[in-house]
Design a protein around this motif. Structure first.
Motif, PDB file in Angstrom:
ATOM      1  N   ASN A  62     -22.092 -29.996  -8.877  1.00 29.35           N
ATOM      2  CA  ASN A  62     -22.748 -28.930  -9.977  1.00 29.35           C
ATOM      3  C   ASN A  62     -24.024 -29.277  -9.822  1.00 29.35           C
ATOM      4  OD1 ASN A  62     -19.642 -29.131 -11.712  1.00 29.35           O
ATOM      5  ND2 ASN A  62     -20.301 -27.495 -10.332  1.00 29.35           N
ATOM      6  N   ASN A  79     -16.719 -34.180  -6.745  1.00 28.74           N
ATOM      7  CA  ASN A  79     -16.785 -33.348  -7.932  1.00 28.74           C
ATOM      8  C   ASN A  79     -16.188 -34.137  -9.125  1.00 28.74           C
ATOM      9  OD1 ASN A  79     -13.925 -33.231  -6.501  1.00 28.74           O
ATOM     10  ND2 ASN A  79     -13.321 -32.708  -8.261  1.00 28.74           N
ATOM     11  N   GLY A  83     -15.932 -30.678 -12.838  1.00 32.92           N
ATOM     12  CA  GLY A  83     -16.764 -30.051 -12.073  1.00 32.92           C
ATOM     13  C   GLY A  83     -15.686 -29.182 -11.342  1.00 32.92           C
ATOM     14  N   GLY A  87     -19.276 -23.721 -10.332  1.00 32.39           N
ATOM     15  CA  GLY A  87     -19.454 -23.981 -11.742  1.00 32.39           C
ATOM     16  C   GLY A  87     -18.159 -23.819 -12.429  1.00 32.39           C
ATOM     17  N   GLU A  89     -14.511 -24.574 -12.905  1.00 27.97           N
ATOM     18  CA  GLU A  89     -13.416 -25.722 -12.781  1.00 27.97           C
ATOM     19  C   GLU A  89     -12.095 -25.336 -12.625  1.00 27.97           C
ATOM     20  OE1 GLU A  89     -13.414 -28.600 -16.346  1.00 27.97           O
ATOM     21  OE2 GLU A  89     -13.882 -26.635 -17.520  1.00 27.97           O
TER      22      GLU A  89
END
Length: 789
Positions: A62, A79, A83, A87, A89
């Motif tokens: 991100n 990640n 994350g 954007g 999750e």
């Protein structure tokens, strides 16, 4: 290896190409040295300084774009626990794979000046299954797997997890955790298999073999396998008072015998990566400890893979910041996990090699280890974008029946029966009442590191398609056995049931947010239900969900049977298998169970109600004597902490426009709240207000004391900002303007400026504004104490 032509990421994705175009030279066709050392030396000789340093930089998804990847060529990326691709999750698996393709193709775009192209690799925390991704199988956390004592099961879990990781195009798993938790107040206790390193070592090694394949096998690190990581080296489970990222003290040889003991087995199993720990040992942070990262891990234990840092762990080394820390590389770290401030660190490292602070030989040594692991994983042999690799895009493999069957087996084998007066196994044809808010809550049964970093919160069962709650498993088992089951969260019923199963336990948490001051279980929902049924003459089975052993003497006294279920994950039917007797109760404690409620650690039989290795079979109905229900720690009551370490205390909540923001995270009614780092990962919050929006933080019930808020303002407000508590409204515009750009400060709100303090705080901003908050507490201050900002 010669540089080769490849279409741009967009062109390849649109055209569906999987490798280099026909007729062009691929890495496997290039004339290159054959031995590992020679191949690595050849690559190093043709890499620029900037590209070498980039191999050591690991940002999170991100904080950078595919264009950044093309420009800087990061050696790896990750990640974070919160994350997700683009954007989101909770993105579908296809989006994870799409991002993997995008980043990979950017990393292998042609280089200028004939520099070799080095593919990137994606790392993830799949610590109990590929649990960042919706639909993945959620296996029990390590504390439950430790109770199975079954290396073969761990190996099969590793294999299933690796396959599900491959579905999304990811290369590298930050697992297994081989910590030896020695103080169960530690918030990561559930990530440890046992307090006994002799139990931890074979289970960790087996998971490594499952993830990577066995040494010598032709498919090792091939199809069906990913890179594994033993973590966190070392001492993470031995900190004083169980404080996460804290201090470990003692004779180094004695500490090694406990906390470094699982690593030889993982290294023998061929683990390719080791993650450095956050903690200090005898005053020195591990991320800068050359004697241990190099002297012990490499020279003594013979580890030849790569050492990766933890989330900005290098920034905690004395004299370092997140963007300036040559000490870590010099100590033996190979990859800096620098989630957001990657550009500053990259530029600093390049400058430090140029000015001699970091010798080129030391840089080459670290880069060599990263390249060697990529070589072993086949990433340098053939350039194939993630979506065209084995298992990629086969979404039916996520949460497949075969993988869920392994998880169900693991759940059954991890159940530890602590008490049974004969109510278990549940008889066929029984009328079963299932009670407790956790009974039909897969998120609570799964704990932290499940879809989100801290787990729980806003997650309901819709986030776990294909999963089975404990209630659903019991319902199906009852019907199969000729009986029936009913769910009644509050324990009410019209017809008296034959038996009640009460499911209760800890709310999900991760890392430092789970640190506790004592082991007394304070939530009384389960206790109230057990006592209610006892008074009504209904036999009870307590199913306790927790990330650690806890003092539950009151619940043990009230229940007719008591099962430590740990954090079983998405396959709640495994619990029903044991309760109904279709599977035996074979789980054995990997941790000592406390007999008393105090503030100290417990390791070993002294002071234990149940020792390591304890666990009854279903036919063991020996009486358990009545236990002392005195707990001074619980009598002391909850602290005045409202929001600390990125988590609300019990009874504290936040909302905007009537929408709940669990643990102060989310978006509602013009208010956006996200986790940020102050002293540890996401221990603070950035709160962004749209014009006219409000955020309310409230206590359930009456409190007392002034408010103390640790906060930061990056940019002065352009329009009025107020806080309302009780009947008083305080204008914060001027003090917040003064506080702007002055780092963290304290705000103290007393009766002097807010007469009649209430049990809630409502922040309102007339214009766009952003405020960072680290902690909120209520404290008893001397009468007449002024407000301050």
């Amino acid at each position: 290896m010669k540089a080769f032509w490849m279409a741009t990421a967009a062109a390849v994705l649109l055209g569906g190409c999987s490798t280099v175009p026909g007729g062009m030279e691929t890495p496997s066709e290039a004339v290159a040295p054959t031995s590992e050392d020679a191949r690595v030396a050849d690559l190093l000789s043709r890499m620029s300084l900037e590209r070498k340093v980039a191999q050591l930089i690991q940002p999170q998804i991100n904080s950078f774009t595919a264009e950044d990847m093309r420009r800087y060529r990061f050696g790896s990326y990750l990640n974070g626990g919160n994350g997700g691709p683009y954007g989101d999750e909770f993105a579908e698996a296809s989006e994870w794979l799409r991002l993997a393709d995008e980043m990979y193709l950017a990393s292998v775009a042609p280089m200028e000046n004939g520099e070799p192209v080095i593919p990137t690799m994606w790392g993830t925390d799949a610590v109990h299954g590929h649990t960042n991704v919706v639909r993945a199988t959620v296996f029990p956390h390590n504390i439950g797997l430790g109770a199975t004592r079954d290396p073969d099961l761990l190996r099969r879990i590793g294999e299933a997890t690796a396959v599900e990781i491959e579905v999304t195009g990811i290369d590298w798993n930050f697992s297994p955790t081989v910590a030896v938790a020695r103080d169960d107040r530690w918030g990561r206790t559930y990530e440890s298999y046992s307090e006994d390193p002799a139990i931890v070592a074979p289970l960790g090694a087996a998971l490594v073999e499952g993830l990577q394949g066995r040494k010598g096998d032709p498919d090792r690190l091939g199809a069906g396998h990913v890179i594994g990581t033993a973590k966190h080296f070392f001492g993470d489970g031995g900190t004083d008072k169980g404080v996460d990222q804290g201090e470990v003290t003692g004779d180094i040889e004695a500490l090694k015998k406990v906390h470094a003991a699982p690593y030889p087995a993982a290294i023998d199993a061929g683990v390719e990566a080791v993650m450095a720990s956050f903690n200090s040992i005898n005053g020195r942070k591990m991320h800068g400890n050359e004697a241990l990262l190099t002297g012990v891990l490499r020279n003594e234990l013979g580890f030849d893979g790569l050492v990766v840092g933890d989330w900005n762990g290098h920034g905690q080394v004395a004299g370092c910041t997140n963007t300036d820390c040559p000490q870590s590389l010099l100590a033996g770290l190979d990859i800096y996990m620098v989630p957001d401030e990657w550009k500053g660190l990259l530029e600093t490292l390049v400058a430090q090699v140029n000015d001699g602070t970091i010798p080129m030989a030391k840089l080459d040594e670290a880069v060599s280890r990263v390249l060697r692991v990529k070589m072993r994983a086949g990433l340098l042999d053939e350039f194939i974008q993630p979506s065209n690799r084995p298992n990629a895009g086969d979404y039916d493999l996520l949460g497949s029946p075969e993988h869920r069957a392994i998880a169900r087996e693991a759940v059954a084998k991890s159940q530890v029966l602590l008490k049974n007066n004969g109510v278990l196994p549940l008889r066929g044809g029984a009328n079963i009442l299932v009670a407790g808010t956790a009974a039909d809550d897969i998120a609570q049964a799964s704990g932290g590191w499940t879809l989100t970093w801290q787990g729980g919160g806003e997650l309901d069962n819709s986030y776990f398609p294909g999963g089975t709650s404990i209630w659903s498993g019991l319902e199906a088992a009852a019907e199969e056995n000729g009986g029936q089951a009913a769910l009644s969260v509050d324990g009410s019923y019209s017809a008296k049931p034959d038996v009640a199963v009460v499911v209760f336990g800890e709310e999900p948490y991760a890392e430092f947010s789970g640190d506790r001051k004592h082991l007394g279980f304070s939530d009384e929902e389960g206790l109230g239900l057990l006592r209610k049924f006892k008074a009504e003459g209904v036999p009870t089975v307590a199913v306790f969900l927790s990330g650690r052993p806890m003092w539950v003497n009151r619940e043990l006294n009230a229940a007719d049977a008591f099962v430590a279920s740990w954090l079983p994950g998405s396959e709640g039917a495994g619990i029903a298998d044991v309760l109904t007797g279709s599977q035996p109760a074979t789980g054995k404690l990997g941790f000592s169970w406390p007999a008393t409620c105090d503030f100290g650690p417990l390791n070993g039989p002294d002071g234990a109600l149940f020792p390591v290795g304890y666990g009854r079979s279903l036919d063991d109905t020996a009486a358990l004597t009545m236990l002392d229900e005195t707990c001074d720690a619980l009598l002391a009551g909850d602290s005045s902490e409202w929001f600390v370490n990125g988590r609300f205390a019990t009874g504290i909540s936040a909302s905007a426009g009537g929408t709940d923001l669990p643990n102060l995270r989310g978006i509602a009614a013009g208010v956006s709240v996200r986790g940020i780092d102050r002293n540890a990962q996401e221990d603070s919050r950035e709160i962004t207000f749209a014009p006219g929006s409000s955020l309310t933080i409230a206590q359930d019930g009456e409190g007392a004391g002034a408010y103390r808020i640790v906060y930061r303002v990056k940019q002065r407000p352009s329009q009025p900002v107020t806080v309302t508590t009780g009947t008083a409204t305080v204008d914060l515009t001027q003090p917040l303007s003064v506080a702007a750009e002055k780092d963290w400060r304290e705000m103290i709100i007393t009766e002097q400026c807010a007469a009649g303090l209430g049990d809630s705080l409502t922040f309102t901003s007339a214009g766009p504004f952003s405020l960072d908050i680290a902690t909120i507490t209520r404290e008893g201050l001397a009468e007449g104490t002024d407000c301050s900002f």
